[in-house]
Scaffold this active site. Structure first.
Site, PDB file in Angstrom:
ATOM      1  N   ASP A   1       0.857  -1.179   0.000  1.00  0.00           N
ATOM      2  CA  ASP A   1       0.000   0.000   0.000  1.00  0.00           C
ATOM      3  C   ASP A   1       0.905   1.244   0.000  1.00  0.00           C
ATOM      4  O   ASP A   1       2.082   1.155   0.364  1.00  0.00           O
ATOM      5  CB  ASP A   1      -0.887  -0.015   1.249  1.00  0.00           C
ATOM      6  CG  ASP A   1      -1.626   1.293   1.438  1.00  0.00           C
ATOM      7  OD1 ASP A   1      -2.379   1.690   0.519  1.00  0.00           O
ATOM      8  OD2 ASP A   1      -1.447   1.936   2.501  1.00  0.00           O
TER       9      ASP A   1
ATOM     10  N   TYR B   1      -0.217   5.047   0.756  1.00  0.00           N
ATOM     11  CA  TYR B   1      -0.455   6.133   1.714  1.00  0.00           C
ATOM     12  C   TYR B   1      -0.469   5.608   3.143  1.00  0.00           C
ATOM     13  O   TYR B   1      -1.362   4.850   3.531  1.00  0.00           O
ATOM     14  CB  TYR B   1      -1.770   6.847   1.406  1.00  0.00           C
ATOM     15  CG  TYR B   1      -1.776   7.463   0.020  1.00  0.00           C
ATOM     16  CD1 TYR B   1      -0.908   8.508  -0.293  1.00  0.00           C
ATOM     17  CD2 TYR B   1      -2.616   6.978  -0.975  1.00  0.00           C
ATOM     18  CE1 TYR B   1      -0.887   9.061  -1.566  1.00  0.00           C
ATOM     19  CE2 TYR B   1      -2.606   7.531  -2.255  1.00  0.00           C
ATOM     20  CZ  TYR B   1      -1.746   8.555  -2.537  1.00  0.00           C
ATOM     21  OH  TYR B   1      -1.719   9.107  -3.801  1.00  0.00           O
TER      22      TYR B   1
ATOM     23  N   ARG C   1      -7.573  13.073   6.291  1.00  0.00           N
ATOM     24  CA  ARG C   1      -7.290  11.667   6.022  1.00  0.00           C
ATOM     25  C   ARG C   1      -8.507  10.792   6.354  1.00  0.00           C
ATOM     26  O   ARG C   1      -8.874   9.891   5.594  1.00  0.00           O
ATOM     27  CB  ARG C   1      -6.074  11.241   6.858  1.00  0.00           C
ATOM     28  CG  ARG C   1      -5.721   9.765   6.769  1.00  0.00           C
ATOM     29  CD  ARG C   1      -5.257   9.356   5.381  1.00  0.00           C
ATOM     30  NE  ARG C   1      -4.806   7.967   5.319  1.00  0.00           N
ATOM     31  CZ  ARG C   1      -4.687   7.277   4.204  1.00  0.00           C
ATOM     32  NH1 ARG C   1      -4.960   7.817   3.029  1.00  0.00           N
ATOM     33  NH2 ARG C   1      -4.262   6.025   4.217  1.00  0.00           N
TER      34      ARG C   1
ATOM     35  N   SER D   1      -2.670   0.801  -4.862  1.00  0.00           N
ATOM     36  CA  SER D   1      -3.220   1.943  -4.132  1.00  0.00           C
ATOM     37  C   SER D   1      -4.615   2.318  -4.608  1.00  0.00           C
ATOM     38  O   SER D   1      -4.973   2.119  -5.768  1.00  0.00           O
ATOM     39  CB  SER D   1      -2.274   3.135  -4.330  1.00  0.00           C
ATOM     40  OG  SER D   1      -2.778   4.296  -3.716  1.00  0.00           O
ATOM     41  N   ASN D   2      -5.386   2.916  -3.689  1.00  0.00           N
ATOM     42  CA  ASN D   2      -6.624   3.602  -4.053  1.00  0.00           C
ATOM     43  C   ASN D   2      -6.326   4.824  -4.914  1.00  0.00           C
ATOM     44  O   ASN D   2      -7.207   5.337  -5.605  1.00  0.00           O
ATOM     45  CB  ASN D   2      -7.351   4.074  -2.785  1.00  0.00           C
ATOM     46  CG  ASN D   2      -8.376   3.062  -2.265  1.00  0.00           C
ATOM     47  OD1 ASN D   2      -8.816   2.180  -3.000  1.00  0.00           O
ATOM     48  ND2 ASN D   2      -8.770   3.214  -1.011  1.00  0.00           N
TER      49      ASN D   2
END
Lengths: 221, 221
Positions: free
Chosen positions: A10, A12, A41, A118-119
């Protein structure tokens, strides 16, 4: 560590420190930097879950901007388009955690397959990976934007399998986000939770296979 | 208000004050009641989103217990099975907001169709509605448990249409949760956000049709 090892990281909070944006928030809103960064966040993640549940996908860059706007409004702040843009660009200049580069280098030396997953949409991911000099170490950069479904949907994790053509349990999935680890575990990956802030395990009956406080132990197995 | 009006009410935070549980938390963990209550609610909602995204449904009573366990562990607290059970039972004895009963009575007098629609499973909803004496006013009690998909999935809101057999826009959907209002709006309901804590509108490009600070204005149209 075998030559066939596959690691999916991942981005972030896992390779990069998302708290980096707090400094930029503090510059524009003195005394509020950390609170804004934290709410930003939190809303960013919440909006990705909500959009996944509603079936109303938009790219993570839009989600991130929406979350910023909500957070500033929640603190009754006013801001200009320029400030908003500068805050958004802070996401392209996050700091790597101190061990991230060393760990990637070391695993690459051992012929591991290295993936970031990642998103983040590519308009966010590409400048970030470029400025950090990570591209040389990465075999695959995978964004959920390719399928327009956010984590922790099974369809999102499936993108990793399509890239590597290996059975699920052979993929070691690494994230600092407990919910991401639960999603990856539900999908069938081997999971290592990088529990940087020593949180309890999420109560989702999907505990991680391994738990570390930094990425460093990956190089010591 | 026409005789054909259809109102669908969310339960937790909308008709009932979820902060009621803080008092029980405070009794067992002095000085921490409000913080535990807040984290408990936040994790309860987050776990429902995560389970929806992962496709790993469990009833909301399980989600609520899991969220409680995480919250107590996050505060490094220890607790007995008896304490956990007492805290869980606090969810069956939430207080109604002061206007809730009057508003339901008034709308019922006007021959409106009244629905409660909740993520709550029936083992939670039924004792709560019973002790509050709401059953006499309600035409339908709808739980997402009937379809095993949490809000804000479109499939969950669809349950309301199946109960009333009316077009979507004729249903007025009421919730104090901004995310629930966004989901209902995305589905096509007419939405009224009961914004009790004067939060900014969620940045999901799905603003509410109406916005009130309590339910009372519903009786004044």
């Amino acid at each position: 560590m075998s030559a066939n090892s596959i690691f999916a990281f991942d981005v972030y909070g896992t390779l990069f420190n998302i708290k980096s944006v707090d400094t930029t928030c503090e510059k524009y809103f003195p005394g509020r930097g950390e609170s804004i960064g934290q709410l930003w966040r939190q809303k960013q993640i919440q909006y990705s879950f909500l959009r996944q549940a509603m079936g109303k996908y938009v790219p993570f860059s839009s989600v991130t901007r929406d979350a910023l706007r909500f957070s500033l409004a929640a603190y009754h702040l006013e801001w200009t388009a320029d400030t908003e843009q500068t805050l958004m660009e802070a996401y392209n200049h996050l700091s790597l955690y101190e061990e991230s580069l060393y760990v990637l280098q070391k695993l690459k030396d051992q012929s591991a397959t290295l993936i970031v997953f990642s998103n983040g949409s590519r308009d966010m991911l590409e400048p970030l990976l470029e400025q950090a000099g990570l591209n040389d170490y990465l075999d695959h950069v995978i964004s959920v934007d390719d399928i327009k479904q956010f984590k922790p949907s099974p369809a999102s994790y499936q993108l990793i399998l399509e890239a590597v053509g290996a059975p699920r349990h052979e993929v070691t999935f690494l994230s600092s986000n407990g919910w991401d680890i639960s999603g990856a575990k539900a999908f069938g990956f081997t999971t290592a939770w990088i529990n940087r802030s020593e949180q309890p395990i999420e109560e989702l009956q999907l505990p991680p296979d391994y738990q570390y406080t930094t990425l460093t132990p990956l190089t010591q197995e």
